[in-house]
Design an enzyme around this catalytic site. Structure first.
Site, short mmCIF file in Angstrom:
data_model
loop_
_atom_site.label_atom_id
_atom_site.label_comp_id
_atom_site.label_asym_id
_atom_site.label_seq_id
_atom_site.Cartn_x
_atom_site.Cartn_y
_atom_site.Cartn_z
N TYR A 152 -14.02 -12.76 0.59
CA TYR A 152 -14.64 -11.57 0.28
C TYR A 152 -15.91 -12.19 -0.56
O TYR A 152 -17.11 -11.49 -0.54
CB TYR A 152 -13.99 -10.64 -0.72
CG TYR A 152 -12.83 -10.02 0.18
CD1 TYR A 152 -13.50 -8.81 0.91
CD2 TYR A 152 -11.59 -10.20 0.40
CE1 TYR A 152 -12.67 -8.04 1.79
CE2 TYR A 152 -10.75 -9.45 1.20
CZ TYR A 152 -11.28 -8.41 1.66
OH TYR A 152 -10.34 -7.75 2.63
N ARG B 262 -8.00 10.95 -6.14
CA ARG B 262 -9.08 10.19 -5.70
C ARG B 262 -10.37 11.32 -5.65
O ARG B 262 -11.59 10.64 -5.31
CB ARG B 262 -9.01 9.41 -4.22
CG ARG B 262 -7.95 8.12 -4.70
CD ARG B 262 -9.10 7.10 -5.05
NE ARG B 262 -9.77 6.65 -3.76
CZ ARG B 262 -11.10 6.78 -3.74
NH1 ARG B 262 -11.89 7.72 -4.55
NH2 ARG B 262 -11.69 6.24 -2.63
N ASP C 141 -6.29 -3.69 -7.39
CA ASP C 141 -7.03 -4.22 -6.19
C ASP C 141 -7.25 -5.79 -6.33
O ASP C 141 -7.43 -6.00 -7.58
CB ASP C 141 -8.13 -3.48 -6.04
CG ASP C 141 -8.78 -3.85 -4.50
OD1 ASP C 141 -8.18 -3.17 -3.64
OD2 ASP C 141 -9.29 -4.93 -4.07
N ARG D 49 0.81 -1.30 -0.12
CA ARG D 49 -0.06 -0.12 0.02
C ARG D 49 0.68 1.25 0.06
O ARG D 49 0.50 2.27 0.76
CB ARG D 49 -0.98 0.08 1.28
CG ARG D 49 -2.07 -1.04 0.94
CD ARG D 49 -3.37 -0.52 0.44
NE ARG D 49 -4.22 -1.47 0.00
CZ ARG D 49 -5.23 -1.47 0.94
NH1 ARG D 49 -5.60 -0.76 1.67
NH2 ARG D 49 -6.25 -2.52 0.72
N ARG E 25 -3.86 6.31 0.49
CA ARG E 25 -4.61 7.62 1.22
C ARG E 25 -3.54 8.28 2.07
O ARG E 25 -3.96 9.48 2.52
CB ARG E 25 -5.84 7.26 1.90
CG ARG E 25 -6.90 7.04 0.99
CD ARG E 25 -8.16 6.34 1.81
NE ARG E 25 -7.62 5.28 2.43
CZ ARG E 25 -8.18 4.16 2.97
NH1 ARG E 25 -9.56 4.70 3.00
NH2 ARG E 25 -7.88 3.02 3.22
O1 CP3 Z 1 0.29 -1.59 -2.65
C1 CP3 Z 1 -0.01 -0.83 -3.38
O2 CP3 Z 1 0.22 0.38 -3.11
C2 CP3 Z 1 -0.94 -1.24 -4.51
C3 CP3 Z 1 -2.40 -0.92 -4.26
C4 CP3 Z 1 -3.27 -2.14 -3.47
C5 CP3 Z 1 -4.53 -1.70 -3.44
N1 CP3 Z 1 -5.19 -2.82 -2.93
C6 CP3 Z 1 -5.36 -0.32 -3.68
C7 CP3 Z 1 -6.57 -0.01 -2.78
C8 CP3 Z 1 -3.03 -3.31 -3.18
C9 CP3 Z 1 -1.69 -4.23 -3.24
C10 CP3 Z 1 -4.39 -3.96 -2.78
C11 CP3 Z 1 -4.52 -5.06 -2.29
C12 CP3 Z 1 -5.70 -5.56 -1.44
N2 CP3 Z 1 -6.95 -5.13 -1.65
C13 CP3 Z 1 -5.88 -6.37 -0.58
C14 CP3 Z 1 -4.67 -7.27 -0.03
C15 CP3 Z 1 -3.67 -6.38 0.96
C16 CP3 Z 1 -4.38 -6.18 2.37
O3 CP3 Z 1 -4.14 -4.92 2.55
O4 CP3 Z 1 -4.51 -6.95 3.01
C17 CP3 Z 1 -7.12 -6.47 -0.06
C18 CP3 Z 1 -7.61 -7.22 1.31
C19 CP3 Z 1 -7.89 -5.64 -0.84
C20 CP3 Z 1 -9.22 -5.61 -0.65
C21 CP3 Z 1 -9.67 -4.04 -0.48
N3 CP3 Z 1 -9.39 -2.82 -1.01
C22 CP3 Z 1 -10.00 -3.48 1.04
C23 CP3 Z 1 -10.33 -4.22 2.29
C24 CP3 Z 1 -10.31 -2.14 0.62
C25 CP3 Z 1 -10.96 -1.07 1.53
C26 CP3 Z 1 -10.07 -0.90 2.94
C27 CP3 Z 1 -9.51 0.54 2.96
O5 CP3 Z 1 -8.14 0.30 3.00
O6 CP3 Z 1 -10.03 1.46 2.82
C28 CP3 Z 1 -9.72 -1.46 -0.63
C29 CP3 Z 1 -9.71 -0.44 -1.24
C30 CP3 Z 1 -8.28 -0.13 -1.67
N4 CP3 Z 1 -7.51 -0.63 -2.57
C31 CP3 Z 1 -7.64 1.12 -1.27
C32 CP3 Z 1 -6.46 1.20 -1.97
C33 CP3 Z 1 -5.27 2.19 -1.60
C34 CP3 Z 1 -8.03 2.27 -0.21
C35 CP3 Z 1 -9.40 2.71 -0.75
C36 CP3 Z 1 -9.47 4.39 -1.52
O7 CP3 Z 1 -8.47 4.69 -1.60
O8 CP3 Z 1 -10.36 4.98 -0.95
#
Ligand code: CP3
Length: 345
Positions: free
Chosen positions: A148, A36, A72, A23, A27
């Site tokens: 999920y 965003r 994602d 990540r 944010r």
């Molecule tokens: O690592 C990176 O910089 C690459 C981007 C990345 C995202 N999601 C972008 C994202 C990666 C590697 C993921 C993987 C991901 N997505 C996982 C596995 C890693 C982990 O955290 O366990 C999982 C479980 C998801 C599912 C997911 N996507 C969730 C649970 C959420 C919401 C939770 C939150 O943090 O708000 C997302 C949304 C998401 N995917 C965000 C980002 C940057 C945040 C949402 C936003 O920007 O509004």
């Protein structure tokens, strides 16, 4: 090119320990929040120009040793027919979760063409990176995706997931087979487009007992890594809460094991075996501590890695939104400062 990350994946000597963060685009960066404001997360993931822009944000800002494509893990589920929505305060939601025979039946088989945007984003990002650092592609692992798909979103106890696993093993295996097929296609598209390593995220697999992991998950994860073996790129397998699962997880055929902070890196590495590389494992909340404390804890991890070839520094899970960018920068500098060594390359 800076190939420290790829060299460490292959357990070759490096002049200093490579570092990247899960990540790392997100944010906590104002540049990301700016994008965003104008685009939803799904738009960013599916528009190669935006995905490239966001992937590069942390690379421009910090001296990281790898980029990870902005996407994602839930995208392949959407391609298979699940209705995905990201709700601001709730996280991801699927409005038509997979719970019955008919639900598994109706999952749409995906092929490379389903992921045209993913290939385009990787190709465009490789070009923009111009070999500054390697690019990592990724996907969700079948267990974490199934959680999920079945729960319809995030979960605390994975009750519905385990209900299916325990009561309907036949349906469970049918679902994981379909999900794995999709993951293989998704990763192959990314590798063909230029991803130089891939990471499989099994974020929530730590909720399983070792016996259940072995019976219900291992064969599927193993099949994914076997299908990708001939591609020749390093394969990273990451999960959290996996202390008791590590010996089984290494049987998947991964090259690098991702570790969270609940294990000591030296003990975990000894358990897994030194023929695998390891990645980790700072508690993401340490980045909220004073710099002196960050330094103490980073050095402890580097001491546990003990200069052995094949350590990639990372957090034990993703960077959290409240973390100051200065702490991220300081952490990277500390890793580089205290891991610099003389090598013949
Ligand atoms: O690592 C990176 O910089 C690459 C981007 C990345 C995202 N999601 C972008 C994202 C990666 C590697 C993921 C993987 C991901 N997505 C996982 C596995 C890693 C982990 O955290 O366990 C999982 C479980 C998801 C599912 C997911 N996507 C969730 C649970 C959420 C919401 C939770 C939150 O943090 O708000 C997302 C949304 C998401 N995917 C965000 C980002 C940057 C945040 C949402 C936003 O920007 O509004």
């Amino acid at each position: 090119m800076n190939d420290r990350f790829l060299r460490a994946c292959r357990r070759e000597p490096v002049d200093r320990t490579p570092v990247w963060f899960m990540r790392q685009a997100g944010r906590y960066m104002k540049e990301y929040l700016e994008v965003r404001k104008r685009h939803s997360i799904l738009d960013v993931c599916k528009t190669p120009e935006l995905s490239t822009e966001v992937t590069l944000q942390p690379i421009e800002r910090f001296s990281l040793d790898a980029a990870i494509i902005f996407a994602d893990i839930l995208l392949p589920l959407e391609a298979m027919g699940l209705n995905l929505e990201f709700i601001e305060s709730k996280g991801p939601v699927f409005h038509n979760p997979v719970r019955s025979d008919a639900d598994v039946e109706r999952l749409i088989p995906v092929d490379g063409e389903s992921f045209g945007y993913a290939g385009a984003a990787i190709a465009m990002t490789r070009k923009a990176l111009a070999n500054r650092v390697p690019l990592i592609g990724f996907a969700g692992a079948p267990f974490t995706l199934a959680s999920y798909a079945i729960e319809g979103g995030s979960s605390r106890d994975y009750r519905l997931t385990k209900d299916m696993m325990f009561a309907r093993p036949d349906l469970w295996h049918a679902l994981l087979t379909k999900l794995s097929n999709g993951v293989i296609e998704y990763l192959q598209v990314q590798i063909h487009a230029g991803a130089q390593a891939i990471q499989l995220f099994d974020s929530w697999v730590g909720c399983l007992s070792p016996d259940d992991y072995e019976e219900y998950v291992l064969p599927h994860t193993q099949r994914i890594f076997t299908a990708l073996a001939s591609a020749g790129v390093p394969k990273i397998y990451f999960g959290t809460g996996t202390a008791t699962l590590l010996p089984l997880m290494r049987k998947t055929g991964c090259d690098v094991m991702g570790l969270d902070w609940r294990v000591r890196l030296d003990e975990a590495w000894a358990t897994i075996g030194y023929d695998l590389a390891v990645q980790g494992n700072l508690d993401p909340l340490v980045l909220g501590a004073p710099v002196k404390e960050i330094e103490k804890r980073v050095r402890k991890i580097l001491q546990q890695a003990n200069g052995r070839d094949g350590h990639i520094f990372n957090l034990g899970h993703g960077i959290l939104p409240h973390i100051p960018v200065d702490a991220v920068e300081a952490t990277i500098d500390i890793v580089h400062q205290f891991s610099t060594r003389e090598v013949e390359v």
